[in-house]
Design a protein around this motif. Structure first.
Motif, PDB file in Angstrom:
ATOM      1  N   MET A 136     -45.243  19.540   5.159  1.00  0.00           N
ATOM      2  CA  MET A 136     -44.974  20.969   5.230  1.00  0.00           C
ATOM      3  C   MET A 136     -46.210  21.776   5.614  1.00  0.00           C
ATOM      4  SD  MET A 136     -42.776  22.731   2.353  1.00  0.00           S
ATOM      5  CE  MET A 136     -43.397  24.168   1.572  1.00  0.00           C
ATOM      6  N   ASP A 137     -47.368  21.324   5.158  1.00  0.00           N
ATOM      7  CA  ASP A 137     -48.593  22.075   5.453  1.00  0.00           C
ATOM      8  C   ASP A 137     -49.386  21.441   6.599  1.00  0.00           C
ATOM      9  OD1 ASP A 137     -49.278  19.778   4.212  1.00  0.00           O
ATOM     10  OD2 ASP A 137     -50.464  20.683   2.603  1.00  0.00           O
ATOM     11  N   ALA A 156     -48.631  35.512  15.066  1.00  0.00           N
ATOM     12  CA  ALA A 156     -47.448  36.249  14.598  1.00  0.00           C
ATOM     13  C   ALA A 156     -47.391  36.214  13.072  1.00  0.00           C
ATOM     14  CB  ALA A 156     -46.180  35.669  15.220  1.00  0.00           C
ATOM     15  N   ALA A 157     -47.691  35.056  12.480  1.00  0.00           N
ATOM     16  CA  ALA A 157     -47.720  34.956  11.012  1.00  0.00           C
ATOM     17  C   ALA A 157     -48.828  35.838  10.439  1.00  0.00           C
ATOM     18  CB  ALA A 157     -47.934  33.497  10.591  1.00  0.00           C
ATOM     19  N   ALA A 158     -49.969  35.862  11.111  1.00  0.00           N
ATOM     20  CA  ALA A 158     -51.100  36.667  10.633  1.00  0.00           C
ATOM     21  C   ALA A 158     -50.797  38.162  10.729  1.00  0.00           C
ATOM     22  CB  ALA A 158     -52.362  36.316  11.426  1.00  0.00           C
ATOM     23  N   PHE A 159     -50.161  38.590  11.816  1.00  0.00           N
ATOM     24  CA  PHE A 159     -49.788  40.010  11.939  1.00  0.00           C
ATOM     25  C   PHE A 159     -48.855  40.390  10.784  1.00  0.00           C
ATOM     26  CE2 PHE A 159     -50.665  42.057  16.270  1.00  0.00           C
ATOM     27  CZ  PHE A 159     -51.761  41.264  16.527  1.00  0.00           C
ATOM     28  N   ARG A 160     -47.908  39.494  10.495  1.00  0.00           N
ATOM     29  CA  ARG A 160     -46.967  39.755   9.387  1.00  0.00           C
ATOM     30  C   ARG A 160     -47.685  39.805   8.052  1.00  0.00           C
ATOM     31  NH1 ARG A 160     -42.369  36.445  11.475  1.00  0.00           N
ATOM     32  NH2 ARG A 160     -40.660  37.914  11.678  1.00  0.00           N
ATOM     33  N   ALA A 161     -48.611  38.872   7.857  1.00  0.00           N
ATOM     34  CA  ALA A 161     -49.258  38.740   6.552  1.00  0.00           C
ATOM     35  C   ALA A 161     -50.263  39.861   6.287  1.00  0.00           C
ATOM     36  CB  ALA A 161     -49.964  37.379   6.461  1.00  0.00           C
ATOM     37  N   PHE A 162     -50.959  40.313   7.330  1.00  0.00           N
ATOM     38  CA  PHE A 162     -52.155  41.132   7.108  1.00  0.00           C
ATOM     39  C   PHE A 162     -52.066  42.582   7.573  1.00  0.00           C
ATOM     40  CE2 PHE A 162     -53.994  36.717   7.833  1.00  0.00           C
ATOM     41  CZ  PHE A 162     -53.948  36.403   6.475  1.00  0.00           C
ATOM     42  N   ASP A 197     -49.676  30.963   4.409  1.00  0.00           N
ATOM     43  CA  ASP A 197     -48.695  29.956   3.976  1.00  0.00           C
ATOM     44  C   ASP A 197     -47.440  30.623   3.422  1.00  0.00           C
ATOM     45  OD1 ASP A 197     -49.659  27.386   4.636  1.00  0.00           O
ATOM     46  OD2 ASP A 197     -51.174  27.517   3.053  1.00  0.00           O
ATOM     47  N   ALA A 198     -47.627  31.701   2.689  1.00  0.00           N
ATOM     48  CA  ALA A 198     -46.467  32.393   2.119  1.00  0.00           C
ATOM     49  C   ALA A 198     -45.567  32.948   3.228  1.00  0.00           C
ATOM     50  CB  ALA A 198     -46.935  33.518   1.193  1.00  0.00           C
ATOM     51  N   VAL A 199     -46.183  33.498   4.283  1.00  0.00           N
ATOM     52  CA  VAL A 199     -45.374  34.012   5.395  1.00  0.00           C
ATOM     53  C   VAL A 199     -44.675  32.854   6.102  1.00  0.00           C
ATOM     54  CG1 VAL A 199     -45.482  35.078   7.695  1.00  0.00           C
ATOM     55  CG2 VAL A 199     -46.669  36.138   5.777  1.00  0.00           C
ATOM     56  N   LYS A 200     -45.426  31.803   6.390  1.00  0.00           N
ATOM     57  CA  LYS A 200     -44.828  30.620   7.039  1.00  0.00           C
ATOM     58  C   LYS A 200     -43.628  30.127   6.233  1.00  0.00           C
ATOM     59  CE  LYS A 200     -46.697  26.424   6.282  1.00  0.00           C
ATOM     60  NZ  LYS A 200     -45.616  25.628   5.689  1.00  0.00           N
TER      61      LYS A 200
END
Ligand SMILES: *Cc1c(COP(=O)(O)O)cnc(C)c1O
Length: 353
Positions: A60-61, A91-97, A233-236
């Protein structure tokens, strides 16, 4: 055409990638891909891959890949996030941060995927003009904001900032997350990976698409303080727990493990870049010093669009952006020496030299 349910559909202008030619003998210099194959270790990892394990979900990781990247940089595995290409990671980073009402800041001339994600994710943003010579001045980013994203070196301008300037940018934005997109950093002298130990608001993204010849495999990572990796990881795990497939994890780990091959390919591309820049300048092109695997060129006498079409008709694809401030520039990926010879000779004919 408007459907009766039109108001329920997303309204968005997607990113446009470089054209994919239909014919194999095209010289493709329009997507900043690597002209050389991936490491022989990648070939071997794929050849030896046992399809039976595809019955199972991948780790998973993407742990084997995170571990290989951590070893390469001499950092802890908990500082590494892996994803399905850096577009997925970003895209995950934009969502997370970037969850502020304040605007995200990035240069007016930069990677054109940033505005697309902002529209998709409804992130407010403001662009900061680069100067006449396309240089980024970090002082322009010393103000209240919802975050900062900056490629270093920048695309499509090829201009890189030194580590001192990047550190200033991070230091003046301790209450925001600063993403440094290092898609092309392997072709420069500068990477800010060492800064993650010092700054917990820094996120670096890197891709295996360019310097490691794996654009078709979709492998990339983010490097940051473990606190921020936890958010990625939480966003993923909130939209796709398994973005990286089992083959890509193995291939990526094999690629990052082969330092020698990586060094050779990188060296060849840098040498070809320098030689090509010199020859293009001799033909009258104006080109900033490039820290990437491509060149950003303009000609004082001929329109960029005209040059682009001329080359295209002759089977050489480069990139032309019909965009404000850069609509008389061309982005040319550094290929092999032979490909560059073809490019130069076509340009000589075009310019009547
Ligand atoms: C190519 C590129 C990426 C994305 O590459 P992936 O193939 O999605 O890993 C990200 N940022 C910049 C500036 C790029 O040029």
């Amino acid at each position: 055409m408007n459907k009766p349910f039109q108001d329920k559909l997303i309204s968005i202008e997607p990113y446009t990638a470089g054209e994919q030619p239909k014919s194999a003998d095209i010289i493709k210099l329009n997507a900043n891909e690597n002209p050389y194959p991936p490491s022989p270790a990648v070939q071997k990892a794929i050849a030896e891959f046992d399809a039976d394990i595809l019955r199972l979900y991948p780790p998973m990781d993407a742990a084997p890949l995170r571990k290989a990247i951590a070893e390469y940089y001499g950092i802890g595995q908990e500082c590494v996030f892996a994803g399905n290409g850096s577009d997925d990671v970003l895209a995950a980073a934009f969502r997370a941060f970037f969850n502020s009402d304040k605007p995200l800041l990035y240069p007016d001339i930069t990677y054109s995927f940033y505005p697309v994600w902002c529209d998709l994710l409804k992130i407010p943003y403001e662009t900061i003009p680069v100067d006449e010579g396309f240089n980024v001045h970090v002082e322009d980013y010393f103000r209240d904001n919802g975050g900062v994203v900056l490629p270093n070196p920048n695309a499509p301008t090829t201009i890189g900032l030194g580590l001192d300037a990047i550190e200033e940018l991070i230091r003046h934005n301790r209450d925001s997350i600063v993403i440094i997109d290092e898609a092309y950093a392997d072709f420069s002298e500068v990477s800010c990976v060492p800064l993650i130990k010092k700054y917990d608001n820094l996120v670096i993204t890197q891709t295996f698409s360019k310097s490691r010849s794996l654009a078709g495999m979709r492998v990339a990572c983010a490097i940051a303080d473990p606190y921020l990796i936890g958010y990625l990881d939480a966003v993923k795990d909130s939209y796709n727990s398994y973005p990286m497939d089992a083959v890509a994890i193995r291939a990526g780990a094999a690629a990052v493990g082969d330092r020698e091959y990586f060094g050779q390919v990188r060296g060849k591309i840098i040498a070809t870049r320098e030689c090509t820049a010199k020859r293009l300048r001799e033909l009258g092109f104006v080109i900033p010093d490039s820290s990437a695997n491509f060149l950003f060129a303009t000609h004082p006498k001929r329109r960029a669009e005209e040059i682009f079409s001329y080359l295209r008709e002759r089977g050489i694809y480069i990139r032309y952006f019909r965009k404000p401030r850069i609509d008389n520039h061309l982005r040319i990926t550094v290929g092999t020496d032979e490909q560059m010879d073809r490019l130069i000779s076509e340009l000589e004919s075009f310019l009547g030299k």
